[in-house]
Write a protein that holds these residues in place. Structure first.
Motif, PDB file in Angstrom:
ATOM      1  N   VAL A   1      -3.002  -6.384 -11.079  1.00 21.83           N
ATOM      2  CA  VAL A   1      -4.382  -5.970 -10.781  1.00 21.83           C
ATOM      3  C   VAL A   1      -4.951  -6.837  -9.655  1.00 21.83           C
ATOM      4  O   VAL A   1      -5.596  -6.344  -8.726  1.00 21.83           O
ATOM      5  N   TYR A   2      -4.684  -8.137  -9.738  1.00 18.01           N
ATOM      6  CA  TYR A   2      -5.131  -9.108  -8.726  1.00 18.01           C
ATOM      7  C   TYR A   2      -4.612  -8.708  -7.331  1.00 18.01           C
ATOM      8  O   TYR A   2      -5.375  -8.663  -6.359  1.00 18.01           O
ATOM      9  N   PHE A   3      -3.327  -8.351  -7.258  1.00 17.83           N
ATOM     10  CA  PHE A   3      -2.761  -7.971  -5.956  1.00 17.83           C
ATOM     11  C   PHE A   3      -3.266  -6.600  -5.504  1.00 17.83           C
ATOM     12  O   PHE A   3      -3.449  -6.366  -4.305  1.00 17.83           O
ATOM     13  N   LEU A   4      -3.467  -5.696  -6.467  1.00 20.96           N
ATOM     14  CA  LEU A   4      -3.915  -4.340  -6.121  1.00 20.96           C
ATOM     15  C   LEU A   4      -5.227  -4.356  -5.339  1.00 20.96           C
ATOM     16  O   LEU A   4      -5.437  -3.534  -4.443  1.00 20.96           O
ATOM     17  N   VAL A   5      -6.078  -5.305  -5.677  1.00 19.68           N
ATOM     18  CA  VAL A   5      -7.374  -5.417  -4.998  1.00 19.68           C
ATOM     19  C   VAL A   5      -7.194  -5.674  -3.498  1.00 19.68           C
ATOM     20  O   VAL A   5      -8.018  -5.266  -2.687  1.00 19.68           O
ATOM     21  N   MET A   6      -6.085  -6.318  -3.146  1.00 20.74           N
ATOM     22  CA  MET A   6      -5.915  -6.789  -1.766  1.00 20.74           C
ATOM     23  C   MET A   6      -4.938  -5.951  -0.940  1.00 20.74           C
ATOM     24  O   MET A   6      -4.670  -6.264   0.218  1.00 20.74           O
TER      25      MET A   6
END
Lengths: 110, 468
Positions: free
Chosen positions: B32-37
């Motif tokens: 989820v953390y990477f998906l934001v970026m």
């Protein structure tokens, strides 16, 4: 075989606290400065200034590696003669390797 | 006695099961953390200059630049066709994010400590490589998986994972050699079975390169043995290539810049640096050399590499160092401070590393460049100097749209002679790209003069380099 635990003694509590606290602002500043590097902000300007000078890095790796290998064998010798022979052989290997590398084409990407 | 063993085994299974449940949750949150970026479409940021190259390889079953990353190419090709949502670029960037999320999960499982994945996820290097099309997230995953399996006595599986890593990037070779030395030290004989497992899981993938190499040739001049020799040897000059001395008594600019890079990478660990120093010391004193040595060798490899962009190799070292730091025997308050520090950095990352957000590639420079190509006829010569990411974007455009741009790639067979350039210029078809805003990768296409391009080509052709 593991060594006794007293080798794992930590530095004093105050050294740890001061070190950790001092590294928080330093770390945040470094992380922000790292951003320009890892996002490529410095890439375009840097790649044009790369100095295709020589393979000094490789030079140090090979020469340093030979020297380290020599030191390992030197420590294993128990006689003065043995240590002298290993020392001379290592020195010769370092000089020959350094000389050979200095003759090579410095950069070969095509 | 029997029942005591049964109870102990059941307890161990319960702990293992719980560990993997938490690891799975860590992986999910990391994703989820990477998906934001993730970028919405093509991008050049985060030093992702090989993105277009890997996209061509995966989308059209072609050859990526040396050493080919065949396992990654096949995996990315299948992934691209299997995932039905998002742009091509987003899908492959998602693959990188998945691998890094997997690495975060493995780091938790290996240490049973939340600090390891948090340290890994907070790193700017990790974030930058987990949100673009690159091979380092996958390579790091297989290296960590190999170490984890090997450490947990699944040695053949460990070598198999490292073998898959070697079918992506040579960095996995460091872990392969380290595991080999560790096993040799323990058994006092070469573990041939493990060696064969690693070879069996890596070598067959390289057959893909032979099958994929066809006209129009990309990243290789042809298909004969000499071409292949050149292909695999083409980047060896970069290794250990940094110049330490500028002149007789001064350090070179490259070396000073590399030292500055190292300072930033190390200092950005913040209070974690205390954990690293103590953790590495403790590992060495306990005779556990594997992780410090592999992390150290990867760091040395990066430090002496000619190309400054190879900082990406430090993603592997970051993962291994996270284990060392998480396993350090230190007071709990130091762990808490470090974890909080890392969480703060992750908050910073979500804002500053968001590709297409307000701080990074807000003007979508690569998309703008691609759009500008649509205004040309499609058979122009376009010189982009040493900025190969622009040239490969042109190549990708050719494959996607059936155009015939000549990006004048440098290499063993330059795609243009002076006569070609003069002919193109006389027909109004000679262009070059011009950087208008370097930190933001902004470029524009402008008309060019033949001699201007020719002189620039010669100055950039590394084969013309003479010792200074």
């Amino acid at each position: 075989m593991t060594r006794p635990n007293h080798h794992l003694r930590l530095p004093s509590r105050w050294v740890l606290i001061l070190g950790a606290l001092a590294l928080i602002p330093a770390g945040i500043t470094a992380h922000r400065l790292l951003w320009t590097m890892v996002t490529g902000g410095e890439e375009l300007t840097r790649w044009n200034t790369v100095d295709f000078a020589n393979k000094t890095g490789m030079f140090f790796i090979v020469v340093g590696g030979l020297g380290w290998l020599g030191s390992v064998y030197w420590e294993r010798q128990h006689s003065t003669l043995g240590k002298a022979v290993v020392g001379v052989v290592t020195l010769a290997a370092v000089i020959i390797a350094g000389w050979v590398m200095s003759q090579q084409t410095p950069f070969n990407v095509g | 006695m029997q029942s005591a063993i049964t109870i102990a085994n059941a307890e161990a299974d319960r702990i293992l099961s719980r560990t993997w449940q938490i690891a799975l949750a860590v992986g999910g949150l990391a994703l989820v953390y990477f998906l934001v970026m993730l970028p919405r479409d093509i991008t050049w940021v985060n030093v992702g200059q090989d993105g277009a190259d890997y996209m061509i390889a995966a989308k059209y079953w072609r050859l990526a630049h040396s050493t080919g990353a065949p396992f990654y190419t096949v995996l990315a090709g299948v992934w691209l066709r299997a995932v039905p949502i998002g742009t091509d670029w987003w899908r492959l960037a998602l693959l990188s994010a998945l691998f890094s999320a997997g690495t975060a999960a493995l780091l938790y499982a290996a240490t049973r400590n939340m600090l390891a994945p948090v340290l890994f996820l907070a790193s700017g290097i990790v974030v930058s490589q987990s949100t673009i099309i690159e091979v380092y997230a996958a390579t790091t995953f297989f290296i960590v998986a190999g170490w984890y399996l090997h450490t947990n006595r699944h040695r053949n599986w460990g070598y198999a994972a490292v073998g898959l890593g070697m079918a992506i990037h040579n960095l996995a070779g460091f872990m392969f050699l380290a595991l080999l030395v560790a096993d040799w030290q323990r058994q006092r004989r070469i573990p041939w079975q493990h060696v064969l497992v690693a070879i069996a899981t890596s070598a067959p993938w390289y057959l893909y390169l032979v099958l994929a190499n066809r006209q129009p040739y990309i990243n290789i001049p042809g298909n004969n043995p000499l071409d292949w020799a050149h292909y695999f040897a083409s980047q060896h000059g970069l290794m250990g290539g940094i110049a330490v001395m500028g002149s007789q008594w001064t350090l070179s600019e490259d070396f000073r810049e590399r030292c500055w890079d190292a300072v930033r990478i190390i200092l950005s660990l913040g209070p974690g640096l205390v954990l690293l120093v103590l953790g590495a010391r403790q590992q060495i004193l306990k005779g556990r050399y594997l992780l410090p040595i592999v992390a150290g060798l990867v760091t040395l490899y990066w430090f002496t590499f000619l190309d400054p962009r190879s900082y990406t190799y430090m993603m592997v070292a970051t993962a291994l160092v996270a284990v060392i730091m998480a396993q350090a025997k230190v007071p709990d308050w130091l762990r808490v401070i470090t974890a909080l520090y890392c969480l703060a950095l992750m908050g910073f990352n979500v804002v500053w590393y968001d590709i297409g957000g307000s701080h990074l590639d807000s003007q979508h420079s690569a998309e703008a460049f691609r759009s500008s190509l649509a205004r040309l006829e499609g058979d122009e010569y376009v010189w982009s100097g040493p900025r190969q990411w622009e040239a490969m974007t042109l190549q990708l455009y050719n494959f996607d749209h059936g155009t015939n741009f000549n990006p004048i790639l440098l290499g063993p067979t330059p795609r243009a002679t002076l006569a070609d350039l003069e002919t193109a210029a006389s027909r109004g078809k000679l262009y070059r790209t011009e950087v208008t805003d370097a930190p933001n990768y902004q470029v524009r296409i402008v008309a060019a003069f033949p001699m201007q391009v020719w002189e620039d080509m010669k100055s950039q052709d590394l084969r013309n380099y003479q010792r200074k």
